[in-house]
Design a protein around this motif. Sequence first.
Motif, PDB file in Angstrom:
ATOM      1  N   ASP A  80      -5.075  -6.343  -8.019  1.00  0.00           N
ATOM      2  CA  ASP A  80      -4.315  -5.917  -6.837  1.00  0.00           C
ATOM      3  C   ASP A  80      -3.004  -6.673  -6.661  1.00  0.00           C
ATOM      4  OD1 ASP A  80      -6.242  -4.077  -6.218  1.00  0.00           O
ATOM      5  OD2 ASP A  80      -7.283  -5.342  -4.759  1.00  0.00           O
ATOM      6  N   GLY A  81      -2.670  -7.557  -7.595  1.00  0.00           N
ATOM      7  CA  GLY A  81      -1.367  -8.209  -7.540  1.00  0.00           C
ATOM      8  C   GLY A  81      -1.383  -9.698  -7.281  1.00  0.00           C
ATOM      9  N   ALA A  82      -2.563 -10.308  -7.145  1.00  0.00           N
ATOM     10  CA  ALA A  82      -2.613 -11.767  -7.004  1.00  0.00           C
ATOM     11  C   ALA A  82      -2.098 -12.410  -8.287  1.00  0.00           C
ATOM     12  CB  ALA A  82      -4.035 -12.227  -6.703  1.00  0.00           C
ATOM     13  N   ARG A  83      -1.638 -13.632  -8.162  1.00  0.00           N
ATOM     14  CA  ARG A  83      -1.109 -14.349  -9.321  1.00  0.00           C
ATOM     15  C   ARG A  83      -2.219 -15.145 -10.008  1.00  0.00           C
ATOM     16  NH1 ARG A  83       4.694 -16.655  -6.925  1.00  0.00           N
ATOM     17  NH2 ARG A  83       5.307 -14.701  -5.899  1.00  0.00           N
ATOM     18  N   LEU A  84      -2.054 -15.319 -11.299  1.00  0.00           N
ATOM     19  CA  LEU A  84      -3.033 -16.038 -12.106  1.00  0.00           C
ATOM     20  C   LEU A  84      -2.961 -17.530 -11.805  1.00  0.00           C
ATOM     21  CD1 LEU A  84      -5.064 -15.990 -14.544  1.00  0.00           C
ATOM     22  CD2 LEU A  84      -3.062 -16.440 -15.987  1.00  0.00           C
ATOM     23  N   ALA A  85      -4.113 -18.151 -11.635  1.00  0.00           N
ATOM     24  CA  ALA A  85      -4.188 -19.601 -11.462  1.00  0.00           C
ATOM     25  C   ALA A  85      -5.172 -20.146 -12.489  1.00  0.00           C
ATOM     26  CB  ALA A  85      -4.635 -19.952 -10.047  1.00  0.00           C
ATOM     27  N   ASP A  86      -4.647 -20.798 -13.531  1.00  0.00           N
ATOM     28  CA  ASP A  86      -5.556 -21.363 -14.524  1.00  0.00           C
ATOM     29  C   ASP A  86      -5.242 -22.818 -14.860  1.00  0.00           C
ATOM     30  OD1 ASP A  86      -3.225 -20.952 -15.904  1.00  0.00           O
ATOM     31  OD2 ASP A  86      -4.113 -19.746 -17.514  1.00  0.00           O
TER      32      ASP A  86
END
Length: 300
Positions: A262-268
């Motif tokens: 849905d458009g959240a940003r990746l956090a890794d």
Amino acid sequence: QIHFDQLRLIRSPNIGPVSYRQLLSRFGSAKAAIEALPDLVRRGGGKQMVLANEAAIAREFQITHAFGARHVFAGDADYPLLLSHLDNAPPVMCVKGDLALLARPAVALVGARNASAGACQFARQLAFELGQMELSVVSGLARGIDTAAHVGSIDSGTVAVIAGGVDVVYPPENRALQDRIAERGLLIAEQPPGTEPRARHFPYRNRLLAGLAIGTVVVEAALRSGSLVTARLAAEQGRDVYAVPGSIRNPAAQGCNALLKDGARLADNAPDLLNELAFSPLFEAGLAARPVAPPTAAAI
């Protein structure tokens, strides 16, 4: 006396953050609103509004002080500026600890209460690294991801927003952690001291989690997780939303994967997350945006 009147007004039944601000906008001060309420009720403009007992308000101040906490009111110099952007910002909070932690950029870490060991380890390490980068880590002191986030950032600056009263421990196994946060970090509660957390309190808590941070990171969450509510509130507040991806075969990761779709940003990892957060206009402690103006008075 000003703070006494403010606390009495917000603790009165059926007066919430929005109606409180409407009353202030209409009458100019809590004292004037309190004096006007009886006539307002008689004229049918304030049904079911009953003022809180003065003795109960005095007792709340005494209990709060005895616990080593204090009240922070909207409009005070040390009221969190990011929170003042919300149209339903709490008029008063009970705090214990170092409020200066919220003068730093803050990131919220949330996720499942029954999180996997791997997800908890990742949250703990991410919180630790973000703390080393001088960000404050905000979470809700629940089991699982919240606990891991607080443990990881306890030495650098962790902020716990709790659903009940500031003096109530929940869950019980986090008593020692809550005490450590009060000593080395910051505890925040919107509810009066002595309030046992109930299901209805957690959505209010979640809006504070999102509102105190420039970005919210969801580490592990199922599709019906309360963490997704926090993420939605963050998006509605104009804050950045991040998610940690997981296996498509893992039901506990479906919420995070849905956020990413849905458009959240990746956090890794922490360095990339910090670089992303640094582009937010809210990153600097001074903040570019102005607090939201009080709503215009509506019929109450």
